[in-house]
Design an enzyme around this catalytic site. Structure first.
Site, PDB file in Angstrom:
ATOM      1  N   ASP A 174       0.864  -1.175   0.000  1.00 51.44           N
ATOM      2  CA  ASP A 174       0.000   0.000   0.000  1.00 51.44           C
ATOM      3  C   ASP A 174       0.902   1.226   0.000  1.00 51.44           C
ATOM      4  O   ASP A 174       1.463   1.594   1.029  1.00 51.44           O
ATOM      5  CB  ASP A 174      -0.893  -0.036   1.235  1.00 51.44           C
ATOM      6  CG  ASP A 174      -1.829   1.154   1.330  1.00 51.44           C
ATOM      7  OD1 ASP A 174      -1.694   2.107   0.536  1.00 51.44           O
ATOM      8  OD2 ASP A 174      -2.700   1.131   2.219  1.00 51.44           O
ATOM      9  N   ALA A 175       1.059   1.838  -1.148  1.00 53.24           N
ATOM     10  CA  ALA A 175       1.955   2.992  -1.278  1.00 53.24           C
ATOM     11  C   ALA A 175       1.208   4.252  -1.692  1.00 53.24           C
ATOM     12  O   ALA A 175       1.806   5.195  -2.197  1.00 53.24           O
ATOM     13  CB  ALA A 175       3.057   2.667  -2.288  1.00 53.24           C
ATOM     14  N   LYS A 176      -0.088   4.281  -1.448  1.00 55.24           N
ATOM     15  CA  LYS A 176      -0.870   5.472  -1.821  1.00 55.24           C
ATOM     16  C   LYS A 176      -0.552   6.621  -0.871  1.00 55.24           C
ATOM     17  O   LYS A 176      -0.044   6.409   0.229  1.00 55.24           O
ATOM     18  CB  LYS A 176      -2.357   5.155  -1.821  1.00 55.24           C
ATOM     19  CG  LYS A 176      -2.933   4.818  -0.466  1.00 55.24           C
ATOM     20  CD  LYS A 176      -4.369   4.372  -0.577  1.00 55.24           C
ATOM     21  CE  LYS A 176      -4.960   3.976   0.739  1.00 55.24           C
ATOM     22  NZ  LYS A 176      -4.230   3.046   1.557  1.00 55.24           N
ATOM     23  N   ARG A 177      -0.861   7.815  -1.288  1.00 54.65           N
ATOM     24  CA  ARG A 177      -0.609   8.998  -0.465  1.00 54.65           C
ATOM     25  C   ARG A 177      -1.803   9.944  -0.548  1.00 54.65           C
ATOM     26  O   ARG A 177      -2.331  10.196  -1.624  1.00 54.65           O
ATOM     27  CB  ARG A 177       0.626   9.764  -0.961  1.00 54.65           C
ATOM     28  CG  ARG A 177       1.916   9.031  -0.764  1.00 54.65           C
ATOM     29  CD  ARG A 177       2.238   8.927   0.727  1.00 54.65           C
ATOM     30  NE  ARG A 177       3.518   8.359   0.957  1.00 54.65           N
ATOM     31  CZ  ARG A 177       3.775   7.057   1.035  1.00 54.65           C
ATOM     32  NH1 ARG A 177       2.820   6.188   0.862  1.00 54.65           N
ATOM     33  NH2 ARG A 177       4.994   6.630   1.268  1.00 54.65           N
TER      34      ARG A 177
END
Length: 92
Positions: free
Chosen positions: A80-83
């Site tokens: 999960d690398a969303k921002r």
């Protein structure tokens, strides 16, 4: 086996849960994984928590990913690398 095949195989077993691993602590993650591996279809570390731990956090993320790959290769790993899309679930 590729990502989609692994996921479908777990769904066919009736396993639909994805566990978030949001603590940059390998020993903690290992404990969670060992206690839940037979109940889930995937694990999803959140990169922001590991990034905050700098070198030690990145090592915990790598160790967690390696542990899953070596010990539970049939389970899906999702980073999960969303921002900035939503607030932290830890704020509730």
């Amino acid at each position: 086996m590729d990502f989609l095949k692994k996921l479908k195989a777990k769904w066919n077993e009736g396993k639909f849960v994805c566990v978030g691993l949001d603590k940059a602590d390998f020993d903690f993650n290992k404990s969670i994984i060992d206690q839940t591996h037979d109940l889930v279809c995937a694990y999803k570390p959140n990169s922001a928590f590991y990034e905050a731990g700098e070198a030690q956090g990145w090592k915990a993320l790598k160790d967690t990913a390696d542990y899953l790959k070596q010990n539970y290769p049939s389970l899906v790993r999702i980073l999960d690398a969303k921002r900035g899309d939503i607030g932290s679930s830890n704020e509730a």
